[in-house]
Scaffold this motif. Structure first.
Motif, PDB file in Angstrom:
ATOM      1  N   LYS A 206      68.901 -67.715 -85.906  1.00 14.28           N
ATOM      2  CA  LYS A 206      68.228 -66.680 -86.691  1.00 14.28           C
ATOM      3  C   LYS A 206      67.839 -67.210 -88.066  1.00 14.28           C
ATOM      4  O   LYS A 206      68.431 -68.154 -88.595  1.00 14.28           O
ATOM      5  N   SER A 207      66.820 -66.568 -88.636  1.00 15.60           N
ATOM      6  CA  SER A 207      66.377 -66.876 -89.997  1.00 15.60           C
ATOM      7  C   SER A 207      66.756 -65.711 -90.905  1.00 15.60           C
ATOM      8  O   SER A 207      66.458 -64.554 -90.593  1.00 15.60           O
ATOM      9  N   ILE A 208      67.391 -66.022 -92.030  1.00 16.65           N
ATOM     10  CA  ILE A 208      67.936 -65.000 -92.936  1.00 16.65           C
ATOM     11  C   ILE A 208      67.370 -65.217 -94.325  1.00 16.65           C
ATOM     12  O   ILE A 208      67.248 -66.357 -94.786  1.00 16.65           O
ATOM     13  N   LEU A 209      67.022 -64.131 -94.996  1.00 14.27           N
ATOM     14  CA  LEU A 209      66.653 -64.197 -96.410  1.00 14.27           C
ATOM     15  C   LEU A 209      67.658 -63.384 -97.201  1.00 14.27           C
ATOM     16  O   LEU A 209      67.992 -62.249 -96.823  1.00 14.27           O
ATOM     17  N   ILE A 210      68.154 -63.944 -98.295  1.00 14.27           N
ATOM     18  CA  ILE A 210      69.068 -63.213 -99.159  1.00 14.27           C
ATOM     19  C   ILE A 210      68.485 -63.143-100.560  1.00 14.27           C
ATOM     20  O   ILE A 210      68.260 -64.171-101.213  1.00 14.27           O
TER      21      ILE A 210
ATOM     22  N   GLU B  22      58.176 -64.235 -94.300  1.00 10.58           N
ATOM     23  CA  GLU B  22      57.481 -64.628 -93.075  1.00 10.58           C
ATOM     24  C   GLU B  22      58.443 -65.382 -92.148  1.00 10.58           C
ATOM     25  O   GLU B  22      59.090 -66.347 -92.552  1.00 10.58           O
ATOM     26  N   GLY B  23      58.557 -64.903 -90.923  1.00 12.76           N
ATOM     27  CA  GLY B  23      59.442 -65.535 -89.947  1.00 12.76           C
ATOM     28  C   GLY B  23      60.908 -65.184 -90.094  1.00 12.76           C
ATOM     29  O   GLY B  23      61.758 -65.780 -89.418  1.00 12.76           O
ATOM     30  N   ILE B  24      61.237 -64.226 -90.950  1.00 16.20           N
ATOM     31  CA  ILE B  24      62.628 -63.864 -91.214  1.00 16.20           C
ATOM     32  C   ILE B  24      63.100 -62.795 -90.218  1.00 16.20           C
ATOM     33  O   ILE B  24      62.394 -61.830 -89.929  1.00 16.20           O
ATOM     34  N   ASP B  25      64.308 -62.977 -89.689  1.00 13.44           N
ATOM     35  CA  ASP B  25      64.912 -62.003 -88.785  1.00 13.44           C
ATOM     36  C   ASP B  25      65.733 -60.960 -89.550  1.00 13.44           C
ATOM     37  O   ASP B  25      65.644 -59.763 -89.254  1.00 13.44           O
TER      38      ASP B  25
ATOM     39  N   GLY C 285      57.969 -57.908 -89.333  1.00 15.12           N
ATOM     40  CA  GLY C 285      58.738 -58.083 -88.103  1.00 15.12           C
ATOM     41  C   GLY C 285      60.203 -58.390 -88.303  1.00 15.12           C
ATOM     42  O   GLY C 285      60.865 -58.912 -87.379  1.00 15.12           O
ATOM     43  N   VAL C 286      60.752 -58.074 -89.472  1.00 14.34           N
ATOM     44  CA  VAL C 286      62.185 -58.247 -89.711  1.00 14.34           C
ATOM     45  C   VAL C 286      62.955 -57.308 -88.782  1.00 14.34           C
ATOM     46  O   VAL C 286      62.514 -56.188 -88.495  1.00 14.34           O
ATOM     47  N   LYS C 287      64.122 -57.747 -88.311  1.00 11.70           N
ATOM     48  CA  LYS C 287      64.901 -56.968 -87.354  1.00 11.70           C
ATOM     49  C   LYS C 287      66.014 -56.143 -88.007  1.00 11.70           C
ATOM     50  O   LYS C 287      66.312 -55.041 -87.562  1.00 11.70           O
TER      51      LYS C 287
END
Length: 341
Positions: A5-9, A77-80, A120-122
């Motif tokens: 998964k890709s995460i942004l904090i 962009e591309g973050i889950d 598209g973040v989950k």
């Protein structure tokens, strides 16, 4: 859960962000990407070059402010999953600079929501504070607004596979600006300033805060506000644990400061359920009745409703830290060489 998964904090260089990133890299070695989104280039440089994990192949460093919606969308962009930890949180600073606090804590929260809806973040988990429960200062009021925005965002997601949830906890042991590091530094002067001899606070470690966020990422079905069951301490006993030889000098409570921390008010308790480790304030979602909502969350979490009139305050807690326990926690979480003066 986070492998691949890709995460942004947001606010990723803060105390929580550092602990969260280190924990994720240890527990989920196949995590695809962690984007550290913050506005301070020096803190990003220090994280990258002065922490053991700073140059990990999964880390990306994005300079940006949550006030800047377009930059935030680019970073997402591309973050889950998004963990929203960025905030202006110092009470006196917020009182003196109210609009700056509102721009970051309220408008910034809305920007996070819009980015998640657009890209598209989950899952989104936002960090809250005890000060958002029955707020008496501007910081608490902005965080209450933020909490409401994230809960309400679940009404706007449409058919998206997306959940928004919130975690709320009190004083984090060892975090920047908190009472224990302050007392450890202040004891060199021979006295400790006590705002009020009856003051109490909840206590949670950074690792426990991270565990709560990971729990929310795994379990949230949308709109939950999670509150951990944690112990309290008396400020006078923190002073006794750190410097028993120092004078405790009462200086008076600061503007906007509470005598006791609150995390669930009596009114909130009408929507609150509990599990073994957590209280959960369930949302009032517009499309369902109160009874339907409660039954859904009670069944999902195998929980029970709290008693009528329940409130969760540090001053009326059933779990208290002793002086000896406070000293052990300081050694474990802040300074292994700590000795009381």
């Amino acid at each position: 859960m986070l492998n691949g998964k890709s995460i942004l904090i947001t606010g990723g260089t803060g105390s929580f962000g550092k602990e969260f990133i280190q924990t994720v890299l240890q527990k989920y070695p196949q995590v695809k990407k962690i984007v550290v989104y913050s506005r301070d280039e020096l803190k990003q440089f220090e994280m990258q070059h002065h922490t053991p994990y700073g140059n990990h192949v999964a880390l990306r460093y994005f300079i940006g402010d949550v006030r800047d919606g377009e930059r935030l969308k680019r970073a997402c962009e591309g973050i889950d999953y998004i963990i929203h930890a960025a905030a202006l949180k110092h009470v006196p600073v917020a009182e003196y600079n109210p609009m700056e606090c509102i721009k970051t804590n309220v408008f910034g929260a809305e920007n996070v929501i819009n980015a998640a809806l657009s890209l598209g973040v989950k899952k989104v988990v936002a960090l809250s504070t005890d000060k958002a429960a029955a707020p008496i200062n501007l910081y608490g009021a902005t965080k209450l607004c933020s909490d409401k925005l994230f809960v309400a965002a679940n009404n706007m997601k449409g058919n998206r596979e997306l959940t928004f949830s919130v975690v709320r906890y009190g004083n984090v042991m060892g975090s920047r600006g908190s009472v224990i590091p302050f007392f450890l530094e202040k004891r060199k002067e021979g006295f400790l300033p006590i705002t009020d001899s009856e003051m109490t606070r909840f206590n949670i470690s950074l690792s426990e805060g991270v565990d709560l966020v990971l729990y929310a990422l795994e379990k949230a079905i949308g709109g939950e506000l999670y509150v951990p069951k944690i112990p309290s301490y008396r400020i006078t006993e923190v002073a006794q644990a750190i410097a028993p030889s120092c004078e405790q000098r009462v200086v008076g409570i600061r503007p906007g400061e509470k005598l006791h921390e609150e995390m669930i008010t009596e009114t909130d308790s009408l929507n609150t359920i509990e599990t073994e480790r957590y209280f959960i304030i369930v949302p009032n979602l517009m499309q369902k009745s109160y009874q339907e909502i409660m039954e859904k969350y009670l069944a999902y979490y195998q929980a029970k409703p709290v008693e009528k009139g329940f409130a969760y305050s540090s001053g009326k807690n059933n779990d208290w830290l002793s002086v000896a326990q406070i000293r052990d926690l300081i050694k474990t979480h802040i300074d292994p060489d700590f000795q009381p003066l």
